[in-house]
Design a protein around this motif. Sequence first.
Motif, PDB file in Angstrom:
ATOM      1  N   LYS A  19       0.839  -1.207   0.000  1.00  0.00           N
ATOM      2  CA  LYS A  19       0.000   0.000   0.000  1.00  0.00           C
ATOM      3  C   LYS A  19       0.870   1.251   0.000  1.00  0.00           C
ATOM      4  CE  LYS A  19      -3.879  -2.057   2.560  1.00  0.00           C
ATOM      5  NZ  LYS A  19      -4.661  -1.993   3.817  1.00  0.00           N
ATOM      6  N   VAL A  20       1.921   1.225   0.817  1.00  0.00           N
ATOM      7  CA  VAL A  20       2.824   2.368   0.902  1.00  0.00           C
ATOM      8  C   VAL A  20       3.493   2.625  -0.447  1.00  0.00           C
ATOM      9  CG1 VAL A  20       5.047   3.099   1.863  1.00  0.00           C
ATOM     10  CG2 VAL A  20       3.249   2.242   3.381  1.00  0.00           C
ATOM     11  N   THR A 277      -3.302   5.708   5.298  1.00  0.00           N
ATOM     12  CA  THR A 277      -2.632   4.787   4.384  1.00  0.00           C
ATOM     13  C   THR A 277      -3.632   3.845   3.726  1.00  0.00           C
ATOM     14  OG1 THR A 277      -0.703   4.833   5.843  1.00  0.00           O
ATOM     15  CG2 THR A 277      -0.760   3.102   4.194  1.00  0.00           C
ATOM     16  N   ASN A 278      -4.675   3.460   4.459  1.00  0.00           N
ATOM     17  CA  ASN A 278      -5.656   2.516   3.932  1.00  0.00           C
ATOM     18  C   ASN A 278      -6.694   3.170   3.025  1.00  0.00           C
ATOM     19  OD1 ASN A 278      -4.604   0.220   5.438  1.00  0.00           O
ATOM     20  ND2 ASN A 278      -5.439   1.227   7.257  1.00  0.00           N
ATOM     21  N   HIS A 279      -6.832   4.487   3.122  1.00  0.00           N
ATOM     22  CA  HIS A 279      -7.772   5.225   2.262  1.00  0.00           C
ATOM     23  C   HIS A 279      -7.082   6.489   1.747  1.00  0.00           C
ATOM     24  CE1 HIS A 279     -10.507   3.156   5.298  1.00  0.00           C
ATOM     25  NE2 HIS A 279     -10.803   2.564   4.151  1.00  0.00           N
ATOM     26  N   PRO A 280      -6.047   6.328   0.945  1.00  0.00           N
ATOM     27  CA  PRO A 280      -5.226   7.482   0.556  1.00  0.00           C
ATOM     28  C   PRO A 280      -5.928   8.493  -0.333  1.00  0.00           C
ATOM     29  CG  PRO A 280      -4.576   5.530  -0.682  1.00  0.00           C
ATOM     30  CD  PRO A 280      -5.540   5.062   0.365  1.00  0.00           C
ATOM     31  N   ASP A 281      -7.059   8.108  -0.918  1.00  0.00           N
ATOM     32  CA  ASP A 281      -7.771   9.035  -1.802  1.00  0.00           C
ATOM     33  C   ASP A 281      -8.678   9.999  -1.041  1.00  0.00           C
ATOM     34  OD1 ASP A 281      -6.587   7.892  -4.058  1.00  0.00           O
ATOM     35  OD2 ASP A 281      -8.162   6.371  -4.231  1.00  0.00           O
ATOM     36  N   LEU A 282      -8.889   9.736   0.243  1.00  0.00           N
ATOM     37  CA  LEU A 282      -9.698  10.670   1.036  1.00  0.00           C
ATOM     38  C   LEU A 282      -8.900  11.954   1.280  1.00  0.00           C
ATOM     39  CD1 LEU A 282     -11.313   8.281   3.683  1.00  0.00           C
ATOM     40  CD2 LEU A 282     -12.360   9.256   1.631  1.00  0.00           C
ATOM     41  N   PRO A 283      -9.609  13.082   1.448  1.00  0.00           N
ATOM     42  CA  PRO A 283      -8.896  14.374   1.531  1.00  0.00           C
ATOM     43  C   PRO A 283      -8.010  14.544   2.751  1.00  0.00           C
ATOM     44  CG  PRO A 283     -11.241  14.655   1.989  1.00  0.00           C
ATOM     45  CD  PRO A 283     -11.067  13.259   1.479  1.00  0.00           C
TER      46      PRO A 283
END
Length: 462
Positions: A19-20, A277-283
């Motif tokens: 993920k990273v 890290t688990n939801h990187p598209d959130l603002p």
Amino acid sequence: MKVVKFGGSSLADGSHFQKVIHIIQSDVTRQVVVVSAPGKRFAEDTKVTDLLITYAQQVIAQKPTETIVQKISQRYKSIGTFFNLPARPIDKIIKKLCSLPDEYYPSHAYLMAAFKAHGERLNAMLLTSVLNHLGIKARFVDPFEAGIIVTDNPADATVMPETYQNLAQLHFKDEKLIFPGFFGFTPNGQIATFSRGGSDITGAIVARGLKAELYENFTDVDAIYAVDPHIVPHPEAIKKMTYREMRELSYAGFSVFHDEAIIPAIEGQVPIKVKNTNHPDLPGTLIVPETHFTPHHTITGVASSERFAALYLHRYLLNKEVGFTLKLLQILYKYDVSYEHMPSGIDDLTIIFDKNQLNRQTIHEMCHDIQNTLHPDQLDWIDDYAIIMVVGEGMRSKIGTIENIIRPLAENGIGVHMINQGASRISIMLGTKQADAKRAVKEIYTHFFNTVSTERKILYAD
């Protein structure tokens, strides 16, 4: 160029590493990466840092270390295996781990610091090897090479000014730079670690030194919330806040950052973004300088902490006695105790302490000296004390804020022992009983965030 930092929970195993790496690749401006040591993979797991502490303790006690070295080695090996990493880089990491007892340390404290720091150091080496193995050009940057110079305090170091001059000389092109967090080197060349929030501190230092456009701090929460989700389920997420607001809320219990961790970024005026890290598209949450910041709501957040205690003194005409406070501070200095706040009246004075720096003997002896030196009519030590911080840049221009904070508490039978507004006028501090603290936080949050729905919609507008 952005500096990105990943915490231990973001680097716990191979799948987290993946993920990273995806996050790093998704933005070409994410060129500098700061890493923590591998954290827990599951609730009953042990952090690598804690394993290293055990390793150090066994070396100090001259006990066998083969089992603990094997446990630590396996954490790094399993990540390498996940990516089919060749044996050579893993062997280099294991060799470094095994050679730690053979190094020179001026004291056991320095030995412990060096062992703990290698959780981050070895993880940065591993991430660098994985990235290069995947065809992503990367370079491991040791704090010694980068010139991260810290004070001569093995477990409580602070960065020295020349660090920023050294970082400014660091040359790089198109490769990713991978820094280990948590530690630097003393002028004598010994490893020393930061205290709390160590990797966050390194990230902030590197962001300032390299003049990053943004410091992204990846953790395991979607954003910073206006209140602790354990107190109020599904609270509002803060999209944008100031450095000052973050500092005030962190001090009072917000756990995303230790309140001192972001100071280097603040000094360098580098914006900070907290992301998941688990939801990187959130603002996430953007933390910015106060300059040109326009608040859209009176209150940004409310937090509480029960780590405080208070000493209450009462003496008639206290305000008329020249040198009274000086004598009091001299006693605190004698016991190496700092105070957090000291609200006072004409006959009364309350001193608020962080309980972490005190023990029963110190409290007893300090109070004895205060009684004998200042002769107060009343002297009470209050252990049952909690601090609530109500914070918002919008408070500076809003009349009646204190009334709106106190009203819901009074209506719900919650007593307030102390009220103090800071000179910046962006925070109001309340003292309550510990048993009332969480209920007080909930009532204040509900009053400001749930009473007017249209105002809530404006709150987090960019």
